[in-house]
Design a protein around this motif. Structure first.
Motif, PDB file in Angstrom:
ATOM      1  N   PHE A  71       2.059  10.803  -6.502  1.00  0.00           N
ATOM      2  CA  PHE A  71       0.760  10.755  -7.176  1.00  0.00           C
ATOM      3  C   PHE A  71       0.849   9.981  -8.491  1.00  0.00           C
ATOM      4  O   PHE A  71      -0.041   9.190  -8.827  1.00  0.00           O
ATOM      5  CB  PHE A  71       0.240  12.169  -7.442  1.00  0.00           C
ATOM      6  CG  PHE A  71      -0.475  12.789  -6.282  1.00  0.00           C
ATOM      7  CD1 PHE A  71      -1.496  12.111  -5.624  1.00  0.00           C
ATOM      8  CD2 PHE A  71      -0.150  14.061  -5.841  1.00  0.00           C
ATOM      9  CE1 PHE A  71      -2.163  12.683  -4.553  1.00  0.00           C
ATOM     10  CE2 PHE A  71      -0.805  14.645  -4.774  1.00  0.00           C
ATOM     11  CZ  PHE A  71      -1.815  13.954  -4.123  1.00  0.00           C
ATOM     12  N   GLY A  72       1.910  10.222  -9.265  1.00  0.00           N
ATOM     13  CA  GLY A  72       2.066   9.509 -10.526  1.00  0.00           C
ATOM     14  C   GLY A  72       2.220   8.019 -10.320  1.00  0.00           C
ATOM     15  O   GLY A  72       1.617   7.198 -11.030  1.00  0.00           O
ATOM     16  N   LEU A  73       3.013   7.627  -9.323  1.00  0.00           N
ATOM     17  CA  LEU A  73       3.184   6.211  -9.002  1.00  0.00           C
ATOM     18  C   LEU A  73       1.870   5.596  -8.544  1.00  0.00           C
ATOM     19  O   LEU A  73       1.497   4.497  -8.991  1.00  0.00           O
ATOM     20  CB  LEU A  73       4.247   6.066  -7.912  1.00  0.00           C
ATOM     21  CG  LEU A  73       4.487   4.649  -7.385  1.00  0.00           C
ATOM     22  CD1 LEU A  73       5.084   3.763  -8.467  1.00  0.00           C
ATOM     23  CD2 LEU A  73       5.401   4.691  -6.160  1.00  0.00           C
ATOM     24  N   GLY A 208       8.700   7.802   1.712  1.00  0.00           N
ATOM     25  CA  GLY A 208       7.534   7.120   1.154  1.00  0.00           C
ATOM     26  C   GLY A 208       7.769   6.624  -0.257  1.00  0.00           C
ATOM     27  O   GLY A 208       7.347   5.517  -0.625  1.00  0.00           O
ATOM     28  N   LEU A 209       8.467   7.442  -1.056  1.00  0.00           N
ATOM     29  CA  LEU A 209       8.759   7.042  -2.430  1.00  0.00           C
ATOM     30  C   LEU A 209       9.753   5.885  -2.463  1.00  0.00           C
ATOM     31  O   LEU A 209       9.611   4.951  -3.266  1.00  0.00           O
ATOM     32  CB  LEU A 209       9.309   8.244  -3.208  1.00  0.00           C
ATOM     33  CG  LEU A 209       9.490   8.067  -4.717  1.00  0.00           C
ATOM     34  CD1 LEU A 209       8.161   7.767  -5.388  1.00  0.00           C
ATOM     35  CD2 LEU A 209      10.123   9.316  -5.319  1.00  0.00           C
ATOM     36  N   VAL A 210      10.742   5.928  -1.586  1.00  0.00           N
ATOM     37  CA  VAL A 210      11.747   4.857  -1.529  1.00  0.00           C
ATOM     38  C   VAL A 210      11.113   3.532  -1.118  1.00  0.00           C
ATOM     39  O   VAL A 210      11.533   2.460  -1.570  1.00  0.00           O
ATOM     40  CB  VAL A 210      12.884   5.253  -0.559  1.00  0.00           C
ATOM     41  CG1 VAL A 210      13.758   4.062  -0.233  1.00  0.00           C
ATOM     42  CG2 VAL A 210      13.722   6.371  -1.159  1.00  0.00           C
ATOM     43  N   VAL A 211      10.086   3.592  -0.283  1.00  0.00           N
ATOM     44  CA  VAL A 211       9.417   2.367   0.159  1.00  0.00           C
ATOM     45  C   VAL A 211       8.417   1.866  -0.882  1.00  0.00           C
ATOM     46  O   VAL A 211       8.410   0.686  -1.252  1.00  0.00           O
ATOM     47  CB  VAL A 211       8.706   2.598   1.505  1.00  0.00           C
ATOM     48  CG1 VAL A 211       7.826   1.396   1.862  1.00  0.00           C
ATOM     49  CG2 VAL A 211       9.727   2.841   2.602  1.00  0.00           C
ATOM     50  N   SER A 212       7.556   2.755  -1.369  1.00  0.00           N
ATOM     51  CA  SER A 212       6.441   2.334  -2.226  1.00  0.00           C
ATOM     52  C   SER A 212       6.876   1.990  -3.650  1.00  0.00           C
ATOM     53  O   SER A 212       6.334   1.060  -4.264  1.00  0.00           O
ATOM     54  CB  SER A 212       5.361   3.414  -2.261  1.00  0.00           C
ATOM     55  OG  SER A 212       5.891   4.657  -2.693  1.00  0.00           O
ATOM     56  N   VAL A 215       8.387  -1.588  -3.963  1.00  0.00           N
ATOM     57  CA  VAL A 215       7.326  -2.581  -3.729  1.00  0.00           C
ATOM     58  C   VAL A 215       6.450  -2.718  -4.969  1.00  0.00           C
ATOM     59  O   VAL A 215       6.132  -3.829  -5.419  1.00  0.00           O
ATOM     60  CB  VAL A 215       6.483  -2.189  -2.503  1.00  0.00           C
ATOM     61  CG1 VAL A 215       5.241  -3.070  -2.401  1.00  0.00           C
ATOM     62  CG2 VAL A 215       7.309  -2.306  -1.234  1.00  0.00           C
ATOM     63  N   ALA A 216       6.052  -1.575  -5.532  1.00  0.00           N
ATOM     64  CA  ALA A 216       5.220  -1.615  -6.735  1.00  0.00           C
ATOM     65  C   ALA A 216       5.976  -2.255  -7.899  1.00  0.00           C
ATOM     66  O   ALA A 216       5.412  -3.061  -8.652  1.00  0.00           O
ATOM     67  CB  ALA A 216       4.780  -0.196  -7.104  1.00  0.00           C
ATOM     68  N   TRP A 217       7.245  -1.903  -8.044  1.00  0.00           N
ATOM     69  CA  TRP A 217       8.044  -2.465  -9.135  1.00  0.00           C
ATOM     70  C   TRP A 217       8.211  -3.971  -8.968  1.00  0.00           C
ATOM     71  O   TRP A 217       8.236  -4.711  -9.950  1.00  0.00           O
ATOM     72  CB  TRP A 217       9.406  -1.778  -9.166  1.00  0.00           C
ATOM     73  CG  TRP A 217      10.258  -2.202 -10.317  1.00  0.00           C
ATOM     74  CD1 TRP A 217      10.211  -1.731 -11.590  1.00  0.00           C
ATOM     75  CD2 TRP A 217      11.298  -3.190 -10.295  1.00  0.00           C
ATOM     76  NE1 TRP A 217      11.145  -2.359 -12.378  1.00  0.00           N
ATOM     77  CE2 TRP A 217      11.829  -3.260 -11.604  1.00  0.00           C
ATOM     78  CE3 TRP A 217      11.833  -4.010  -9.303  1.00  0.00           C
ATOM     79  CZ2 TRP A 217      12.865  -4.128 -11.926  1.00  0.00           C
ATOM     80  CZ3 TRP A 217      12.862  -4.880  -9.631  1.00  0.00           C
ATOM     81  CH2 TRP A 217      13.368  -4.924 -10.926  1.00  0.00           C
ATOM     82  N   LEU A 247      -0.283  -4.232  -3.211  1.00  0.00           N
ATOM     83  CA  LEU A 247      -0.395  -3.050  -4.066  1.00  0.00           C
ATOM     84  C   LEU A 247      -1.338  -2.008  -3.480  1.00  0.00           C
ATOM     85  O   LEU A 247      -1.105  -0.803  -3.627  1.00  0.00           O
ATOM     86  CB  LEU A 247      -0.864  -3.462  -5.468  1.00  0.00           C
ATOM     87  CG  LEU A 247       0.177  -4.233  -6.287  1.00  0.00           C
ATOM     88  CD1 LEU A 247      -0.402  -4.673  -7.621  1.00  0.00           C
ATOM     89  CD2 LEU A 247       1.428  -3.378  -6.517  1.00  0.00           C
ATOM     90  N   VAL A 248      -2.397  -2.440  -2.811  1.00  0.00           N
ATOM     91  CA  VAL A 248      -3.298  -1.485  -2.156  1.00  0.00           C
ATOM     92  C   VAL A 248      -2.570  -0.775  -1.019  1.00  0.00           C
ATOM     93  O   VAL A 248      -2.745   0.435  -0.811  1.00  0.00           O
ATOM     94  CB  VAL A 248      -4.571  -2.193  -1.643  1.00  0.00           C
ATOM     95  CG1 VAL A 248      -5.320  -1.307  -0.655  1.00  0.00           C
ATOM     96  CG2 VAL A 248      -5.487  -2.548  -2.803  1.00  0.00           C
ATOM     97  N   VAL A 249      -1.740  -1.496  -0.276  1.00  0.00           N
ATOM     98  CA  VAL A 249      -0.949  -0.867   0.788  1.00  0.00           C
ATOM     99  C   VAL A 249       0.014   0.161   0.199  1.00  0.00           C
ATOM    100  O   VAL A 249       0.146   1.281   0.714  1.00  0.00           O
ATOM    101  CB  VAL A 249      -0.192  -1.935   1.598  1.00  0.00           C
ATOM    102  CG1 VAL A 249       0.816  -1.270   2.538  1.00  0.00           C
ATOM    103  CG2 VAL A 249      -1.167  -2.784   2.406  1.00  0.00           C
ATOM    104  N   ALA A 250       0.694  -0.194  -0.893  1.00  0.00           N
ATOM    105  CA  ALA A 250       1.607   0.755  -1.543  1.00  0.00           C
ATOM    106  C   ALA A 250       0.842   1.965  -2.072  1.00  0.00           C
ATOM    107  O   ALA A 250       1.300   3.112  -1.947  1.00  0.00           O
ATOM    108  CB  ALA A 250       2.353   0.063  -2.683  1.00  0.00           C
ATOM    109  N   LEU A 251      -0.328   1.725  -2.644  1.00  0.00           N
ATOM    110  CA  LEU A 251      -1.167   2.810  -3.148  1.00  0.00           C
ATOM    111  C   LEU A 251      -1.602   3.729  -2.015  1.00  0.00           C
ATOM    112  O   LEU A 251      -1.540   4.962  -2.138  1.00  0.00           O
ATOM    113  CB  LEU A 251      -2.396   2.212  -3.849  1.00  0.00           C
ATOM    114  CG  LEU A 251      -3.530   3.161  -4.257  1.00  0.00           C
ATOM    115  CD1 LEU A 251      -3.035   4.173  -5.269  1.00  0.00           C
ATOM    116  CD2 LEU A 251      -4.691   2.357  -4.841  1.00  0.00           C
ATOM    117  N   ALA A 252      -2.043   3.154  -0.901  1.00  0.00           N
ATOM    118  CA  ALA A 252      -2.502   3.949   0.228  1.00  0.00           C
ATOM    119  C   ALA A 252      -1.360   4.755   0.839  1.00  0.00           C
ATOM    120  O   ALA A 252      -1.531   5.929   1.210  1.00  0.00           O
ATOM    121  CB  ALA A 252      -3.128   3.039   1.288  1.00  0.00           C
ATOM    122  N   LEU A 253      -0.178   4.141   0.950  1.00  0.00           N
ATOM    123  CA  LEU A 253       0.979   4.838   1.516  1.00  0.00           C
ATOM    124  C   LEU A 253       1.382   6.025   0.657  1.00  0.00           C
ATOM    125  O   LEU A 253       1.576   7.148   1.158  1.00  0.00           O
ATOM    126  CB  LEU A 253       2.147   3.869   1.659  1.00  0.00           C
ATOM    127  CG  LEU A 253       3.471   4.488   2.144  1.00  0.00           C
ATOM    128  CD1 LEU A 253       3.321   5.051   3.539  1.00  0.00           C
ATOM    129  CD2 LEU A 253       4.595   3.448   2.104  1.00  0.00           C
TER     130      LEU A 253
END
Length: 339
Positions: A71-73, A208-212, A215-217, A247-253
């Motif tokens: 959620f924070g990410l 999910g955290l390891v993937v997103s 990508v965001a970083w 970024l929208v994909v990372a946000l949605a995931l």
């Protein structure tokens, strides 16, 4: 000044690490009798220890931190992407989509319960609830992207998210009208809960955290450029369409996974980036990771309180996060008015 900011960032990272470790220990010591390290040690050394500590408290504690981190990410991604400090992970219709998915499963289980037997219907409901919430969240975001015709226009994307949220919310209410038994389950989902997190949930959340997060970083510098405005970011050679899509994909995931496992936990994704920015000025590369750590600590702290404040009863963790987060934002608004 740069040295001071570096020191503050290092201090925040160290503080979040220590706080997370302390809260993880507190989570293991929080049970039906309240918070008791001595009782937790007794249970850990008893024959029931592997079950109570290893299979119930440990995955719930770790899972709560992982949900908060996602959620924070997601909140930091949303606020950077839309250049709006009030943006949260639910902005693109993920919340209403997840809620509709849950209601459809609960409503279908209630309507078919008499035909196939309540025990079988309950088993189907439990098995399908997480998947329905996850697919519903992704479906809500996909519908938003379709209505907005992609990610080219930020304002259109925001408006589409609002419209999708209203429409899917109305659809969810319509389902509960025909299947009133689903209303109670929907309410529990809307309040948020970490009580059903197990090791399977932890593995899914960690993946999910390891993937997103990477990508965001990877696109953190693009978010830094967006703070200068879209024209300036384009002049720097950025492909804004590609940046927004990734970024929208990372946000949605991140949001979909967190919501599917713990329900609609309020304010964590909104408040975590604010706390990081208030402590230190930084680029998005640091902000994204620090927001994840802050979100994990926030939700885990709220979960420990939810388990211990009125033990042996338990408060919905989403209620506590809403009270804590809302109080902080009101205080912040009042402080800014005074200054």
């Amino acid at each position: 000044m740069a040295d001071a900011d570096t020191t503050r960032r290092a201090a925040l990272a160290f503080g979040l690490a220590v706080l997370s470790v302390v809260l993880l220990g507190a989570g293991l010591a929080a049970g039906s009798e309240g918070w008791s390290p001595a009782e937790a040690w007794r249970l850990a050394t008893s024959p029931d220890g592997p079950l109570l500590i290893g299979q119930i408290r440990a995955p719930r504690t770790l899972g709560a931190w992982l949900v908060g981190a996602l959620f924070g990410l997601a909140g930091a991604i949303a606020q950077g992407l839309f250049r709006n400090p009030l943006a949260d992970p639910y902005l693109l219709g993920s919340a209403s989509g997840a809620s509709l998915g849950v209601v459809l499963v609960l409503g279908g289980s209630a309507l078919t319960g008499h035909a196939i037997g309540h025990a079988t219907a309950d088993a189907v409901s439990r098995l399908g609830l997480i998947g329905a919430a996850f697919l519903g969240a992704l479906g809500g975001v996909s519908l938003t992207l379709t209505l907005a015709r992609g990610t080219a226009h930020t304002v259109r994307l925001l408006l589409a998210g609002v419209i999708v949220g209203v429409v899917l919310g109305a659809a969810s209410d319509l389902v509960t009208t025909f299947a009133p038994d689903a209303l109670r389950g929907k309410q529990a989902f809307l309040l948020g809960s970490t009580g059903f997190l197990g090791w399977d949930s932890c593995w899914a959340l960690a993946a999910g955290l390891v993937v997103s997060a990477p990508v965001a970083w990877r696109f953190a510098r693009a978010l830094d450029a967006l703070t200068l405005g879209e024209d300036s970011a384009t002049s720097l050679g950025l492909s804004l369409t590609r940046v927004r899509i990734v970024l929208v994909v990372a946000l949605a995931l991140a949001t979909g996974l967190a919501v599917s496992q713990a329900g609609l936990v309020a304010f964590v994704g909104l408040v975590a980036p604010h706390l990081v920015r208030r402590f230190t000025a930084s680029t998005h590369g640091y902000l994204l990771l620090a927001s994840a750590g802050t979100g994990g600590a926030l939700l885990l702290g709220a979960d420990v309180l939810a388990r211990t404040l009125i033990a042996p009863q338990e408060l919905p963790v989403g209620v506590l996060t809403a009270v804590i987060g809302g109080t902080y934002l009101l205080w912040l608004l009042h402080r800014r008015k005074l200054t």
